[in-house]
Motif scaffolding. Structure first.
Motif, mmCIF file in Angstrom:
data_model
loop_
_atom_site.group_PDB
_atom_site.id
_atom_site.type_symbol
_atom_site.label_atom_id
_atom_site.label_comp_id
_atom_site.label_asym_id
_atom_site.label_seq_id
_atom_site.Cartn_x
_atom_site.Cartn_y
_atom_site.Cartn_z
ATOM 1 N N LEU A 1 0.828 -1.211 0.000
ATOM 2 C CA LEU A 1 0.000 0.000 0.000
ATOM 3 C C LEU A 1 0.861 1.259 0.000
ATOM 4 C CD1 LEU A 1 -2.803 -1.016 2.525
ATOM 5 C CD2 LEU A 1 -2.934 -0.960 0.031
ATOM 6 N N LEU A 2 1.948 1.235 0.767
ATOM 7 C CA LEU A 2 2.840 2.398 0.765
ATOM 8 C C LEU A 2 3.394 2.642 -0.636
ATOM 9 C CD1 LEU A 2 4.871 1.950 4.085
ATOM 10 C CD2 LEU A 2 2.789 3.278 3.690
ATOM 11 N N ALA A 3 3.732 1.565 -1.328
ATOM 12 C CA ALA A 3 4.235 1.704 -2.696
ATOM 13 C C ALA A 3 3.146 2.225 -3.625
ATOM 14 C CB ALA A 3 4.765 0.357 -3.193
ATOM 15 N N MET A 4 1.909 1.788 -3.413
ATOM 16 C CA MET A 4 0.806 2.240 -4.264
ATOM 17 C C MET A 4 0.546 3.735 -4.117
ATOM 18 S SD MET A 4 -2.031 -0.787 -3.982
ATOM 19 C CE MET A 4 -1.579 -2.514 -4.146
ATOM 20 N N LEU A 5 0.866 4.292 -2.958
ATOM 21 C CA LEU A 5 0.684 5.733 -2.781
ATOM 22 C C LEU A 5 1.579 6.537 -3.719
ATOM 23 C CD1 LEU A 5 0.377 6.270 1.089
ATOM 24 C CD2 LEU A 5 -1.435 6.314 -0.625
ATOM 25 N N ARG A 6 2.591 5.898 -4.263
ATOM 26 C CA ARG A 6 3.485 6.577 -5.209
ATOM 27 C C ARG A 6 3.102 6.301 -6.661
ATOM 28 N NH1 ARG A 6 6.991 4.424 -1.260
ATOM 29 N NH2 ARG A 6 7.615 2.702 -2.616
ATOM 30 N N SER A 7 1.972 5.639 -6.856
ATOM 31 C CA SER A 7 1.520 5.303 -8.209
ATOM 32 C C SER A 7 1.186 6.566 -9.005
ATOM 33 C CB SER A 7 0.283 4.404 -8.130
ATOM 34 O OG SER A 7 -0.311 4.249 -9.401
ATOM 35 N N ASN B 1 -6.465 6.971 -8.984
ATOM 36 C CA ASN B 1 -7.400 5.997 -8.418
ATOM 37 C C ASN B 1 -6.678 4.987 -7.540
ATOM 38 O OD1 ASN B 1 -10.172 5.033 -8.261
ATOM 39 N ND2 ASN B 1 -9.438 3.219 -9.349
ATOM 40 N N VAL B 2 -5.502 4.558 -7.964
ATOM 41 C CA VAL B 2 -4.721 3.622 -7.154
ATOM 42 C C VAL B 2 -4.296 4.295 -5.850
ATOM 43 C CG1 VAL B 2 -2.565 2.307 -7.029
ATOM 44 C CG2 VAL B 2 -3.931 2.269 -9.126
ATOM 45 N N ARG B 3 -3.836 5.539 -5.938
ATOM 46 C CA ARG B 3 -3.437 6.260 -4.723
ATOM 47 C C ARG B 3 -4.627 6.423 -3.776
ATOM 48 N NH1 ARG B 3 -1.217 9.702 -8.572
ATOM 49 N NH2 ARG B 3 -2.587 11.432 -7.964
ATOM 50 N N ARG B 4 -5.777 6.749 -4.342
ATOM 51 C CA ARG B 4 -6.982 6.950 -3.526
ATOM 52 C C ARG B 4 -7.367 5.673 -2.782
ATOM 53 N NH1 ARG B 4 -12.387 5.975 -4.418
ATOM 54 N NH2 ARG B 4 -11.955 5.242 -6.539
ATOM 55 N N LEU B 5 -7.392 4.556 -3.492
ATOM 56 C CA LEU B 5 -7.795 3.298 -2.871
ATOM 57 C C LEU B 5 -6.734 2.785 -1.895
ATOM 58 C CD1 LEU B 5 -9.398 1.612 -6.002
ATOM 59 C CD2 LEU B 5 -10.578 2.591 -4.023
ATOM 60 N N ALA B 6 -5.471 3.068 -2.185
ATOM 61 C CA ALA B 6 -4.407 2.679 -1.255
ATOM 62 C C ALA B 6 -4.525 3.464 0.050
ATOM 63 C CB ALA B 6 -3.042 2.913 -1.889
ATOM 64 N N ALA B 7 -4.835 4.757 -0.061
ATOM 65 C CA ALA B 7 -5.029 5.572 1.140
ATOM 66 C C ALA B 7 -6.201 5.043 1.957
ATOM 67 C CB ALA B 7 -5.262 7.029 0.748
ATOM 68 N N SER B 8 -7.277 4.698 1.277
ATOM 69 C CA SER B 8 -8.443 4.150 1.967
ATOM 70 C C SER B 8 -8.088 2.859 2.704
ATOM 71 C CB SER B 8 -9.563 3.888 0.961
ATOM 72 O OG SER B 8 -10.673 3.271 1.581
ATOM 73 N N ALA B 9 -7.342 1.988 2.039
ATOM 74 C CA ALA B 9 -6.962 0.716 2.658
ATOM 75 C C ALA B 9 -6.045 0.934 3.858
ATOM 76 C CB ALA B 9 -6.278 -0.172 1.622
ATOM 77 N N LEU B 10 -5.140 1.895 3.762
ATOM 78 C CA LEU B 10 -4.263 2.187 4.899
ATOM 79 C C LEU B 10 -5.076 2.633 6.110
ATOM 80 C CD1 LEU B 10 -1.251 3.977 3.181
ATOM 81 C CD2 LEU B 10 -1.153 1.878 4.534
ATOM 82 N N ASP C 1 2.653 -0.241 11.155
ATOM 83 C CA ASP C 1 3.575 0.826 11.546
ATOM 84 C C ASP C 1 2.879 2.178 11.342
ATOM 85 O OD1 ASP C 1 5.578 2.742 11.769
ATOM 86 O OD2 ASP C 1 7.081 1.534 10.740
ATOM 87 N N LYS C 2 2.376 2.746 12.427
ATOM 88 C CA LYS C 2 1.594 3.978 12.315
ATOM 89 C C LYS C 2 2.441 5.148 11.835
ATOM 90 C CE LYS C 2 -2.012 2.826 15.655
ATOM 91 N NZ LYS C 2 -2.779 3.279 16.838
ATOM 92 N N HIS C 3 3.671 5.208 12.309
ATOM 93 C CA HIS C 3 4.531 6.316 11.891
ATOM 94 C C HIS C 3 4.766 6.279 10.382
ATOM 95 C CE1 HIS C 3 7.708 9.319 11.964
ATOM 96 N NE2 HIS C 3 8.472 8.485 11.282
ATOM 97 N N ALA C 4 5.043 5.092 9.861
ATOM 98 C CA ALA C 4 5.279 4.960 8.420
ATOM 99 C C ALA C 4 4.021 5.315 7.630
ATOM 100 C CB ALA C 4 5.733 3.544 8.090
ATOM 101 N N ALA C 5 2.873 4.879 8.137
ATOM 102 C CA ALA C 5 1.619 5.167 7.440
ATOM 103 C C ALA C 5 1.341 6.662 7.414
ATOM 104 C CB ALA C 5 0.469 4.426 8.115
ATOM 105 N N VAL C 6 1.478 7.306 8.563
ATOM 106 C CA VAL C 6 1.200 8.742 8.646
ATOM 107 C C VAL C 6 2.191 9.536 7.801
ATOM 108 C CG1 VAL C 6 1.256 10.718 10.221
ATOM 109 C CG2 VAL C 6 0.053 8.631 10.878
ATOM 110 N N ALA D 1 3.596 8.626 5.114
ATOM 111 C CA ALA D 1 3.245 8.468 3.699
ATOM 112 C C ALA D 1 1.943 9.179 3.348
ATOM 113 C CB ALA D 1 3.135 6.983 3.362
ATOM 114 N N LEU D 2 0.992 9.170 4.271
ATOM 115 C CA LEU D 2 -0.324 9.749 3.986
ATOM 116 C C LEU D 2 -0.329 11.274 4.053
ATOM 117 C CD1 LEU D 2 -2.518 7.254 6.029
ATOM 118 C CD2 LEU D 2 -2.680 7.620 3.555
ATOM 119 N N GLY D 3 0.489 11.839 4.937
ATOM 120 C CA GLY D 3 0.462 13.282 5.143
ATOM 121 C C GLY D 3 0.648 14.102 3.876
#
Length: 302
Positions: free
Chosen positions: A32-38, A42-51, A60-65, A67-69
């Protein structure tokens, strides 16, 4: 136009992101973290939703935040930003580093209605999560290290975002009030739009912004960067850019300047520094520095 293979890949990644979120597949967190760089919004949107859906499952909350920020702040696709904002909300206290950004989005008239709504909801949720976490912890005064009561902690956090006992709170409050008074007394120079500033350099910057129809906030009080409170000289809300005019050269002023610049850098804020030597070529300086952040004057016009 995308070729068929591109469309097939986008669909495969989109379906995969949905499945990871639906099934709570924490082992696929890295995917999912990799998909955020797509390159696909649409892939980024759905990856964010899944995260966001994995937030409660021990990832890993720190890694997720982390990437999402940036996605929430400045992804070119507004619906992708919306989903990233909702995901940040799910991470609660771990997303507190983006509270200031969420509050800005919630009050920025240039944002879409749904961005403002979801950013406000996320900020409220994170604030409440922080309050609950604080209520169950022992806190000490930052100055004298005495144990704080719940009321002392709540009061000092609300006012200063730092823990102080009542005695130290009063001392800090007096120091801050004296500083506020000094700053206000130094504001004696009127700009074209009626804003009163502290120096001719600030007037030049304000007039440059006004002449070009660029919205700005001057000396906004208690703007939070991380755990610190600062007062940026100028903030351009439409593009989330700060402008600071460093007009003095005393040793104490330079120490404060370096500390403030470090805070901007640590928090990933976009800062334009202007010095007295820049004033003769201010137009070229500001245009060039804004372009470094990917903006032209036309981008900033209302």
């Amino acid at each position: 136009m995308k070729n068929p293979m591109d469309r097939q890949l986008e669909k495969r990644l989109s379906d995969r992101a949905v499945a990871i979120g639906r099934d709570g597949e924490t082992a696929a967190f890295g995917e999912l973290l990799a998909m955020l760089r797509s390159s696909s919004a649409n892939v980024r949107r759905l990856a964010a939703s899944a995260l966001g859906k994995l937030a409660w499952l021990g990832v890993d909350k720190h890694a997720a935040v982390t990437a999402l920020g940036p996605i929430a702040r400045c992804d070119p696709h507004t619906q992708t930003r919306q989903y990233a904002i909702k995901a940040l909300k799910a991470y609660g206290t771990a997303a507190s580093c983006y509270l200031a950004d969420l509050r800005d989005m919630a009050t920025n008239p240039a944002e879409k209605d749904y961005i403002r709504r979801d950013a406000a909801a996320a900020a409220t949720f994170i604030d409440e999560a922080l309050r609950i976490a604080a209520a169950s912890s022992i806190h000490y005064c930052q100055r004298c290290h005495s144990v704080l009561t719940a009321d002392e902690f709540a009061r000092s956090q609300q006012a200063f975002q730092r823990p102080y006992c009542d005695r130290c709170f009063d001392e800090v409050f007096l120091q801050r009030r004296n500083f506020e008074v000094k700053v206000e007394l130094n504001k004696t120079i009127a700009t074209q739009d009626g804003t009163v500033v502290q120096s001719q350099g600030e007037r030049r910057i304000a007039d440059w912004l006004t002449t070009r129809g660029i919205t700005y906030r001057y000396d906004a009080k208690f703007r939070i960067i991380g755990e610190f409170q600062i007062r940026p000289d100028f903030y351009l809300p439409e593009v989330d850019v700060y402008i600071e005019y460093w007009g003095l050269s005393t040793p104490q002023y330079k120490m404060s300047m370096y500390k403030k610049q470090t805070l901007y850098q640590q928090e990933g804020k976009r800062l334009i520094s202007v010095y007295p030597a820049d004033l003769p070529r201010l137009d070229a300086q500001l245009r060039t520095k804004l372009q470094l952040f990917g903006y032209t004057i036309d981008d900033l016009l209302p």
